[in-house]
Motif scaffolding. Structure first.
Motif, PDB file in Angstrom:
ATOM      1  N   LEU A 133      39.373  33.327  61.381  1.00  0.00           N
ATOM      2  CA  LEU A 133      39.366  34.767  61.123  1.00  0.00           C
ATOM      3  C   LEU A 133      38.622  35.519  62.228  1.00  0.00           C
ATOM      4  O   LEU A 133      39.026  36.619  62.614  1.00  0.00           O
ATOM      5  N   THR A 134      37.559  34.939  62.716  1.00  0.00           N
ATOM      6  CA  THR A 134      36.823  35.513  63.849  1.00  0.00           C
ATOM      7  C   THR A 134      36.458  34.350  64.770  1.00  0.00           C
ATOM      8  O   THR A 134      35.378  33.764  64.659  1.00  0.00           O
ATOM      9  N   VAL A 146      41.861  36.578  65.934  1.00  0.00           N
ATOM     10  CA  VAL A 146      42.288  35.935  64.688  1.00  0.00           C
ATOM     11  C   VAL A 146      43.398  34.958  65.054  1.00  0.00           C
ATOM     12  O   VAL A 146      44.276  35.291  65.856  1.00  0.00           O
ATOM     13  N   ARG A 225      43.934  40.442  56.739  1.00  0.00           N
ATOM     14  CA  ARG A 225      42.826  39.512  56.470  1.00  0.00           C
ATOM     15  C   ARG A 225      41.479  40.141  56.804  1.00  0.00           C
ATOM     16  O   ARG A 225      40.486  39.887  56.120  1.00  0.00           O
ATOM     17  N   ARG A 226      41.446  40.960  57.839  1.00  0.00           N
ATOM     18  CA  ARG A 226      40.194  41.631  58.205  1.00  0.00           C
ATOM     19  C   ARG A 226      39.989  42.939  57.439  1.00  0.00           C
ATOM     20  O   ARG A 226      39.053  43.675  57.701  1.00  0.00           O
ATOM     21  N   ARG A 227      40.902  43.234  56.530  1.00  0.00           N
ATOM     22  CA  ARG A 227      40.834  44.426  55.681  1.00  0.00           C
ATOM     23  C   ARG A 227      40.835  45.706  56.509  1.00  0.00           C
ATOM     24  O   ARG A 227      40.197  46.709  56.166  1.00  0.00           O
TER      25      ARG A 227
END
Length: 273
Positions: A133-134, A146, A225-227
């Motif tokens: 994700l990061t 990502v 995913r990171r909103r």
């Protein structure tokens, strides 16, 4: 023997489509690269070969201009969905190396259910374990991407301005980095609204392209995913926009146009396998 083909495109991402379901055609890296060459062949971003499938309506094989066979291509999936829409009653199950997908013809273009995204480091795949994700990696100003597999592998960098990135130079460096044992597609994205993203893509084995359907899917999923966005977004590439939804069943649904440019034939002996 002359082989018929159809030249098609999705948002300017163009394909040579060969229907080999009745008469098989041996396709090798050498032949695919020769046909894809824009100066001495037909010319395309990807060569698509349709073959019989034991598990779906058709098997779609995808070859990049360098002759390498790859797992998935979103824009080509829409083109094949359009090509077979009448034959299959508007819905086509397509077997690919990246999994089975479903293309449906509708009033807003061709929608493709691209399957479920994968996020595990070994599913991308990466050379070693890390947070996808990061990601704690970077190449010059492109940092902390990502990673997501949407049938093929992508990294997505969120940047202030996609056009400020020298993607023609950085793309191949990242694509071939040892961190990515199967190489990688490289996306640079900028949020332009609450549910709107601008995107440029360096495609593995193809280079800069006007549109990349799987890149749009991967970028949308990365933003979700990171909103940074909701579950429905519009991703605008140099060739135009695609609508991407991550639905309640965890499926990615991509909707956009596809078109036929022209039809023709080539002499099989002119492009030896």
């Amino acid at each position: 023997m002359h082989i018929p083909f159809r030249k098609m495109h999705g948002l300017g991402n163009d394909f040579v489509v060969i229907d080999a379901r009745v008469r098989a055609l041996a396709m090798t890296a050498r032949r695919a690269a020769a046909l894809a060459d824009r100066k001495t062949g037909i010319g395309c971003d990807q060569l698509i070969v349709l073959e019989p499938s034991d598990s779906a309506d058709v098997r779609m094989r995808i070859f990049n201009p360098d002759g390498g066979e790859v797992e998935s291509c979103g824009n080509a999936s829409r083109a094949v969905g359009l090509l077979l829409a009448d034959e299959r009653g508007g819905e086509t199950r397509i077997e690919t190396l990246g999994g089975t997908i479903v293309a449906k013809a509708g009033t807003n273009g061709i929608s493709v259910a691209m399957g479920r995204p994968r996020f595990g480091w070994d599913e991308i795949p990466l050379a070693y374990a890390m947070d996808t994700l990061t990601m704690p990696v970077g190449w010059e100003d492109l940092v902390e991407p990502v990673a997501v597999n949407v049938g093929n592998p992508h990294v997505v960098f969120f940047v202030p301005d996609t056009h400020a990135v020298d993607l023609a130079r950085l793309g191949p460096l990242i694509e071939t980095d040892p961190l990515f044992p199967r190489r990688i597609n490289v996306n640079v994205a900028t949020l332009t609204g609450p549910d709107a993203i601008a995107l440029r893509v360096w495609e593995r084995g193809a280079g800069l392209t006007r549109a990349c359907g799987t890149g749009a899917c991967a970028t949308a999923i990365a933003a979700m995913r990171r909103r940074l966005t909701g579950r429905k977004v519009t991703v605008t590439l140099p060739g135009g926009p695609l609508a991407i939804e991550w639905d309640d069943t965890d499926e990615i649904v991509m909707t956009g146009p596809a078109a036929t440019s022209f039809e023709g034939t080539f002499a099989e002996d002119d492009y030896p396998a």
